[in-house]
Scaffold this motif. Structure first.
Motif, short mmCIF file in Angstrom:
data_model
loop_
_atom_site.label_atom_id
_atom_site.label_comp_id
_atom_site.label_asym_id
_atom_site.label_seq_id
_atom_site.Cartn_x
_atom_site.Cartn_y
_atom_site.Cartn_z
N MET A 78 25.82 -6.59 24.99
CA MET A 78 27.11 -5.96 25.30
C MET A 78 26.89 -4.75 26.23
O MET A 78 27.56 -4.59 27.25
CB MET A 78 27.76 -5.51 24.00
CG MET A 78 29.16 -4.96 24.16
SD MET A 78 30.35 -6.29 24.04
CE MET A 78 31.87 -5.35 24.16
N ALA A 79 25.92 -3.91 25.86
CA ALA A 79 25.64 -2.72 26.66
C ALA A 79 25.12 -3.10 28.05
O ALA A 79 25.44 -2.44 29.06
CB ALA A 79 24.62 -1.83 25.94
N GLU A 80 24.35 -4.19 28.12
CA GLU A 80 23.80 -4.63 29.41
C GLU A 80 24.91 -5.10 30.35
O GLU A 80 24.93 -4.74 31.54
CB GLU A 80 22.77 -5.73 29.18
CG GLU A 80 21.49 -5.23 28.55
CD GLU A 80 20.60 -6.35 28.03
OE1 GLU A 80 19.44 -6.07 27.72
OE2 GLU A 80 21.09 -7.51 27.92
N TYR A 81 25.82 -5.92 29.82
CA TYR A 81 26.92 -6.39 30.67
C TYR A 81 27.82 -5.22 31.10
O TYR A 81 28.33 -5.19 32.23
CB TYR A 81 27.75 -7.44 29.93
CG TYR A 81 27.13 -8.81 29.94
CD1 TYR A 81 26.93 -9.50 31.13
CD2 TYR A 81 26.75 -9.44 28.75
CE1 TYR A 81 26.37 -10.77 31.15
CE2 TYR A 81 26.18 -10.71 28.75
CZ TYR A 81 25.99 -11.36 29.96
OH TYR A 81 25.42 -12.61 29.97
N SER A 82 27.99 -4.26 30.22
CA SER A 82 28.82 -3.10 30.56
C SER A 82 28.15 -2.29 31.67
O SER A 82 28.82 -1.84 32.61
CB SER A 82 29.03 -2.23 29.32
OG SER A 82 29.92 -1.18 29.60
N LEU A 83 26.82 -2.11 31.57
CA LEU A 83 26.11 -1.39 32.63
C LEU A 83 26.16 -2.18 33.94
O LEU A 83 26.33 -1.60 35.02
CB LEU A 83 24.66 -1.14 32.22
CG LEU A 83 23.79 -0.42 33.25
CD1 LEU A 83 24.37 0.94 33.60
CD2 LEU A 83 22.35 -0.26 32.74
N LYS A 84 26.04 -3.49 33.84
CA LYS A 84 26.13 -4.31 35.06
C LYS A 84 27.49 -4.12 35.73
O LYS A 84 27.58 -4.03 36.96
CB LYS A 84 25.89 -5.78 34.73
CG LYS A 84 25.92 -6.68 35.96
CD LYS A 84 25.57 -8.12 35.64
CE LYS A 84 25.60 -8.98 36.90
NZ LYS A 84 25.20 -10.39 36.63
N ALA A 85 28.54 -4.05 34.94
CA ALA A 85 29.88 -3.82 35.49
C ALA A 85 29.94 -2.47 36.19
O ALA A 85 30.53 -2.34 37.28
CB ALA A 85 30.92 -3.89 34.39
N ASP A 86 29.33 -1.45 35.60
CA ASP A 86 29.31 -0.12 36.22
C ASP A 86 28.59 -0.16 37.57
O ASP A 86 29.03 0.45 38.55
CB ASP A 86 28.62 0.89 35.31
CG ASP A 86 29.42 1.20 34.05
OD1 ASP A 86 30.65 0.95 34.05
OD2 ASP A 86 28.82 1.69 33.08
#
Length: 503
Positions: A78-86
């Motif tokens: 979850m955190a990885e996909y969120s960082l990728k979005a950023d």
């Protein structure tokens, strides 16, 4: 006031890593050399690359981290996909950023931070329908989320549903009447609807609710650039109804000055000076600049003298006085520039102003020393390079050296309009007409109807011998509110003035 300063940006490829960051990066590199599939370290290195602005490297790392993270590590994924979005959002790849968040929301469909982020990304991607649905989901997760109502209102404005947006504004206010953020957000919504009276009123409420008022002030400046008369008239009405609210005259002075309503800026400063319990040098500085813009040099000098008496050691005040004197008494301006340099020997603004005054006073050695000092500290300072070229051409009569300095200035092209104009001027003076034409056309496309940029473009054409174009852009600047009478009639600032087209 007449000084057109260009901040010295680092040249491409010259970015330096501070020692702490470098040490951390080396530790990540070492760990990954031992275990290239260490998804935790890949995530951490991607985060560090984001802080460094190295988005392509960050994206590569986070993609590998996602690939190597076990499916059972749902929180981490979850955190990885969120960082990728950023990362993708920073790269302005909004559609791809949304896709990354959608992957995150498949893991946890109820995550409020990811829902809010996804809604905003849909807005950035100009997909208001999708944004509206996401914000509705967020509101269902948290019925008192002001962010959800604000997002729904933004989406409705984009869809042209202003009536629905107005209803949502009531909900937004009810959820946070004690917060300046609430009224800033309401102001933003009215600004998006082009309801500038309502936007002004709400930004003013926000401004007066907190000492951390830079955001509402910047918002007021933004809408004032679009509808100066509406904003100023609304603000003046508020001031009349709240005569004891002295700080609103400060806002009026700033907005009036930016809008080119220098008489109103001067009046606001006078009212502010009367209303303050203690005299402020900043007020008299602004008053002086407003008076100079009206070509009232005697009054401007009186105001800056008052500021100097209140803050005798202020470099800013001293440089303002030098600037006021620059065209009428360059020798005296030179004295004040030197006075500032005794207090702050490495101040680039003071060195640039000294060089201008020395050029106008015919003191080439002093001008050259000042410019060499600036260039030694900041080799990419376009204005210093242009002035050095001008000095070589006009005072030292060294055309070869002038062409060299102009060429250097022409190579310092950035993305901003001022940077583009300066680079175009350098190219033109160095005889590179095709390059100059390309840069100035790019500047024109970016300038839009900005009165100050249009004036600067007129200066470019005046200084490169295209009288017709200079007058054309000057007329456009004036039509869009440019009203600085000092710059129009009196300014003799070396290389950056309208003297070639003045009658």
């Amino acid at each position: 006031m007449a000084t057109l300063m260009l901040s010295g940006a680092l040249m491409a490829g010259a970015q330096q890593i501070n020692p702490v960051t470098e040490a951390v990066l080396n530790s990540y590199n070492e760990a990954l050399s031992e275990d290239p599939k260490d998804y935790v370290t890949l995530f951490d290195r991607a985060s560090l690359y984001v802080d460094m602005g190295e988005y392509n490297r960050a994206l590569s790392d986070i993609d590998m981290a996602i690939e190597y993270t076990p499916a059972k590590e749902s929180d981490y994924r979850m955190a990885e996909y969120s960082l990728k979005a950023d990362i993708l959002s920073s790269m302005k790849e909004y559609d791809k950023a949304v896709a990354a968040l959608e992957a995150a929301l498949k893991i946890n469909p109820s995550s409020q931070p990811e829902l809010y982020k996804a809604g905003n990304l849909y807005l950035l991607a100009n997909k208001p329908k999708e944004a509206l649905e996401i914000f509705k989901r967020l509101q269902r997760e948290n019925s008192r989320s002001q962010e959800a109502f604000y997002g729904m209102a933004k989406a409705n404005v984009m869809l042209g549903n202003n009536d629905e947006a107005s209803k949502l504004i009531e909900e937004i206010e009810n959820l946070g009447k004690q917060s300046f953020i609430t009224y800033t957000r309401i102001g933003d919504l009215y600004a998006d609807m082009e309801k500038y009276v309502e936007a002004t009123k709400n930004y003013v409420i926000a401004y007066t609710m907190t000492e951390e008022n830079s955001r509402p002030l910047q918002s007021l400046k933004h809408i004032s650039a679009k509808a100066p008369e509406t904003v100023l008239s609304t603000l003046e009405g508020i001031i009349e109804s709240q005569p004891d609210n002295v700080q609103l005259n400060y806002v009026k002075a700033i907005l009036s000055y930016d809008a080119g309503r220098y008489d109103r800026a001067e009046k606001a400063c006078q009212d502010l000076a009367k209303g303050l319990e203690e005299e402020s040098p900043a007020v008299y500085r602004m008053m002086a600049m407003s008076q100079l813009a009206q070509a009232k040099q005697t009054e401007a000098l009186q105001s800056i003298d008052k500021a100097e008496s209140l803050a005798p050691g202020s470099v800013g005040v001293i440089l303002d006085k030098a600037d006021i004197l620059l065209s009428s008494d360059p020798a005296k301006a030179l004295e004040y520039a030197d006075k500032a340099l005794k207090i702050a020997p490495d101040d680039e603004s003071a060195l640039i102003l000294k060089a201008k005054a020395a050029i106008l006073a015919g003191k080439s050695n002093e001008a050259l020393d000042a410019l060499n000092n600036v260039i030694m500290m900041d080799p990419s300072n376009s204005q210093a390079l242009l002035l050095k070229g001008h000095l070589n051409a006009e005072l030292l009569k060294d055309e070869k050296a002038a062409a060299t300095e102009y060429a250097k200035a022409g190579d310092m092209k950035g993305d901003g309009v001022t940077s583009l104009v300066y680079a175009a001027l350098g190219k033109a003076k160095a005889g590179k007409k095709l390059d100059a034409d390309g840069y100035i056309n790019e500047a024109i496309n970016k300038a839009g109807n900005d009165k100050d940029y249009l004036y600067l473009i007129a200066v470019y054409y005046a200084q490169t011998g295209n009288t017709a174009k200079a007058k054309e852009f000057l007329q456009k600047a004036i039509a869009n509110g440019y009203n600085n009478q000092y710059n129009l009639k009196l300014n003799r600032e070396p290389l950056l003035n309208l003297q070639p087209i003045r009658n």
